[in-house]
Scaffold this active site. Structure first.
Site, PDB file in Angstrom:
ATOM      1  N   ARG A  12     -15.866  85.882  31.609  1.00 57.40           N
ATOM      2  CA  ARG A  12     -15.575  84.933  30.522  1.00 57.40           C
ATOM      3  C   ARG A  12     -16.588  83.783  30.515  1.00 57.40           C
ATOM      4  NH1 ARG A  12      -9.638  82.293  29.799  1.00 57.40           N
ATOM      5  NH2 ARG A  12     -10.243  81.048  31.618  1.00 57.40           N
ATOM      6  N   ARG A  44      -5.377  80.315  41.604  1.00 59.13           N
ATOM      7  CA  ARG A  44      -4.544  80.112  40.422  1.00 59.13           C
ATOM      8  C   ARG A  44      -3.481  81.201  40.304  1.00 59.13           C
ATOM      9  NH1 ARG A  44      -8.618  79.906  35.619  1.00 59.13           N
ATOM     10  NH2 ARG A  44      -6.792  79.295  34.401  1.00 59.13           N
ATOM     11  N   LYS A  53      -3.313  84.977  26.485  1.00 57.08           N
ATOM     12  CA  LYS A  53      -2.340  84.181  25.727  1.00 57.08           C
ATOM     13  C   LYS A  53      -3.003  83.396  24.597  1.00 57.08           C
ATOM     14  CE  LYS A  53      -0.956  81.796  29.267  1.00 57.08           C
ATOM     15  NZ  LYS A  53      -1.937  82.371  30.238  1.00 57.08           N
ATOM     16  N   ARG A  94     -16.894  78.410  33.193  1.00 56.55           N
ATOM     17  CA  ARG A  94     -15.994  77.357  33.646  1.00 56.55           C
ATOM     18  C   ARG A  94     -15.795  77.464  35.149  1.00 56.55           C
ATOM     19  NH1 ARG A  94     -10.909  77.983  29.721  1.00 56.55           N
ATOM     20  NH2 ARG A  94      -9.926  77.361  31.670  1.00 56.55           N
ATOM     21  N   ARG A 140       5.050  75.470  32.894  1.00 58.82           N
ATOM     22  CA  ARG A 140       4.544  76.287  33.994  1.00 58.82           C
ATOM     23  C   ARG A 140       5.462  76.271  35.211  1.00 58.82           C
ATOM     24  NH1 ARG A 140      -2.037  75.501  34.361  1.00 58.82           N
ATOM     25  NH2 ARG A 140      -2.537  76.475  32.347  1.00 58.82           N
TER      26      ARG A 140
END
Length: 218
Positions: free
Chosen positions: A127, A171, A13, A160, A88
């Site tokens: 990532r 998540r 996104k 992260r 969300r």
């Protein structure tokens, strides 16, 4: 245009929001960026948000909404905006709708990004974010040393905490439970467009632009 992007973590996104924002000349408002800014500044909202972010849990509606609606009141959103990561939950969507009504505006479109869970986990495992220039990029998780240097500035790449597999799975479960119901909520209001977000970045960009700007060729 006033656009919302919905999708699981790692669906791309943020990348597509930047491309779309450049074409439309409107700002991207990322709740992730808002959270990190408030955390870095040590605001009351930031301290409350960090308690949830560090465990991969969703930040409570009232905290997220307060951060976002404050940002929407700034002048650069007068021509439109792209919301990345908000709302969300259905409750957040209702609060956003109320805030826009009070401003005399409304959403134009909601794009729902779809990527299978197994691909999400692989994406986020690779990532990294540069500790210097903050550029996000992907690496081979097995790489180390110079192979993990930032492609732009040579800085050290960092992982992260919320990209670790156990946190990603949590998540994704939260997304299915709390965010996925938004798809029906927006579909019932004729705002939802579904986008397949697998494949090359360029392919996804073409699908996004075709959804928002159907006459545009890229």
């Amino acid at each position: 245009m006033r656009i919302v992007l919905i999708g699981p973590p790692g669906a791309g996104k943020g990348t597509q929001a930047r491309f779309l924002a450049e074409r439309l000349s409107i700002p991207v408002i990322s709740t992730g960026d808002l959270f990190r800014a408030h955390v870095a500044e040590g605001t009351t909202l930031g301290r409350r948000a960090r308690e949830y972010m560090d465990t991969g849990a969703l930040v409570p509606d009232e905290v997220t909404t307060a951060m976002t609606t404050s940002r929407l009141a700034e002048k650069d959103t007068s021509s439109g905006f792209i919301l990345d990561g908000f709302p969300r939950t259905v409750r957040q969507a209702e609060l956003l709708h109320q805030a826009l009504v009070e401003q005399g505006t409304a959403l134009d479109q909601v794009l729902a990004f779809h990527v299978p869970d197994d691909q999400i986990i692989r994406r986020l495992a690779s990532r990294r974010i540069c500790g210097d220039c903050r550029l996000t990029q992907r690496t081979d998780p097995a790489d180390s040393g110079e192979e993990n240097a930032c492609q732009a500035c040579g800085g050290s790449l960092q992982r992260r905490d919320d990209d670790r597999e156990e946190t990603v799975r949590k998540r994704l479960a939260l997304y299915t439970e709390q965010t996925a119901p938004l798809l029906d909520w927006y579909a019932s209001r004729w705002l939802l467009t579904r986008v397949t977000a697998t494949g090359l970045i360029e392919e996804v960009t073409r699908r996004v632009f075709a959804a928002v700007l159907p006459s545009t060729v890229i």
